[in-house]
Design a protein around this motif. Structure first.
Motif, mmCIF file in Angstrom:
data_model
loop_
_atom_site.group_PDB
_atom_site.id
_atom_site.type_symbol
_atom_site.label_atom_id
_atom_site.label_comp_id
_atom_site.label_asym_id
_atom_site.label_seq_id
_atom_site.Cartn_x
_atom_site.Cartn_y
_atom_site.Cartn_z
ATOM 1 N N LEU A 190 -1.170 -4.399 -0.693
ATOM 2 C CA LEU A 190 -2.036 -4.287 0.479
ATOM 3 C C LEU A 190 -2.497 -2.846 0.671
ATOM 4 N N GLY A 191 -1.605 -1.899 0.386
ATOM 5 C CA GLY A 191 -1.993 -0.492 0.493
ATOM 6 C C GLY A 191 -3.108 -0.143 -0.475
ATOM 7 N N ALA A 192 -3.077 -0.783 -1.670
ATOM 8 C CA ALA A 192 -4.131 -0.525 -2.649
ATOM 9 C C ALA A 192 -5.453 -1.141 -2.218
ATOM 10 N N LEU A 193 -5.386 -2.302 -1.552
ATOM 11 C CA LEU A 193 -6.604 -2.969 -1.104
ATOM 12 C C LEU A 193 -7.201 -2.290 0.116
ATOM 13 N N ASP A 194 -6.348 -1.931 1.053
ATOM 14 C CA ASP A 194 -6.839 -1.289 2.277
ATOM 15 C C ASP A 194 -5.688 -0.510 2.898
ATOM 16 N N SER A 195 -5.713 0.789 2.761
ATOM 17 C CA SER A 195 -4.603 1.616 3.239
ATOM 18 C C SER A 195 -4.443 1.518 4.755
ATOM 19 N N LYS A 196 -5.537 1.206 5.479
ATOM 20 C CA LYS A 196 -5.424 1.105 6.942
ATOM 21 C C LYS A 196 -4.605 -0.106 7.358
ATOM 22 N N ASP A 197 -4.623 -1.158 6.527
ATOM 23 C CA ASP A 197 -3.870 -2.376 6.845
ATOM 24 C C ASP A 197 -2.401 -2.270 6.448
ATOM 25 N N ALA A 198 -2.090 -1.357 5.543
ATOM 26 C CA ALA A 198 -0.750 -1.331 4.957
ATOM 27 C C ALA A 198 0.324 -1.018 5.986
#
Length: 201
Positions: A113-121
């Motif tokens: 998830l951090g790779a896809l969107d760091s704000k969501d991680a």
């Protein structure tokens, strides 16, 4: 509590539980039920306001569901026997493997998830305590159900320093009902201090 410190403390707690359960210990309903509920409550408070997008919610639900399923599988893989009149539980090699898989999936999901969107991680990375609590609760429920169904007495809490174990009338009634339904003969009840005094008279 900061994220890395929290993760280290949780991993240390899991390691402690693994060592104890691999050596074996009496099944204690209080520890199997209340501890994971407490973890879930703390985990929910950590998550408050952190899950802000649909993607982070999907990751959270998915990792929680995986943790529950793996917890149930761990519960099915635990060895249950009888010792000193009460249910005795011990982790098998498969139980340890399932723990490793559970942690790998959880941390892997956080990295993905951090790779896809760091704000969501951030929201999902803070859900470690919640998802582990759900898995431990699922594991405890399966172990308790197996032990009671097989006619073993499950204590509520282990006695300390020679004190008698604390039992639960609710668990004893469940054991009788499950044993009767499945045709098992309940194992002899754990001898309490009062029983020993009566026997000596």
């Amino acid at each position: 509590m900061s994220g890395p410190v929290e993760v280290v403390l949780i991993l240390a707690a899991i390691g402690y539980v693994l060592v104890r359960r691999m050596a074996g210990e009496p099944a204690q309903a209080k520890r199997m039920l209340l501890l994971p509920v407490l973890l879930c409550a703390i985990g929910l408070s950590d998550l408050s306001g952190e899950v802000k997008t649909s993607m982070s919610l999907v990751f959270l639900v998915a990792t929680a569901a995986v943790s529950v399923v793996l917890g149930m599988l761990r519960g099915a893989s635990v060895h249950i026997s009888q010792r000193d009149g009460v249910a005795f539980v011990r982790y098998s090699g498969m139980t340890v493997v399932l723990w490793v898989v559970n942690l790998a999936i959880k941390f892997g999901a956080n990295i993905a998830l951090g790779a896809l969107d760091s704000k969501d991680a951030g929201g999902v990375s803070n859900s470690l305590m919640l998802t582990l609590g759900l898995g431990i609760l699922a594991e405890g429920l399966v172990v308790l159900a197996r032990a009671l169904r097989d006619g073993h007495q499950v204590v509520w809490a282990q006695g300390q320093d020679g004190a008698p174990h604390r039992t639960s009338p609710t668990l004893d009634n469940l054991r009788r009902n499950l044993s009767d339904r499945d045709g098992y003969t309940p194992a002899p009840r754990w001898e309490t201090r009062r029983d020993r005094i009566r026997r000596r008279r």
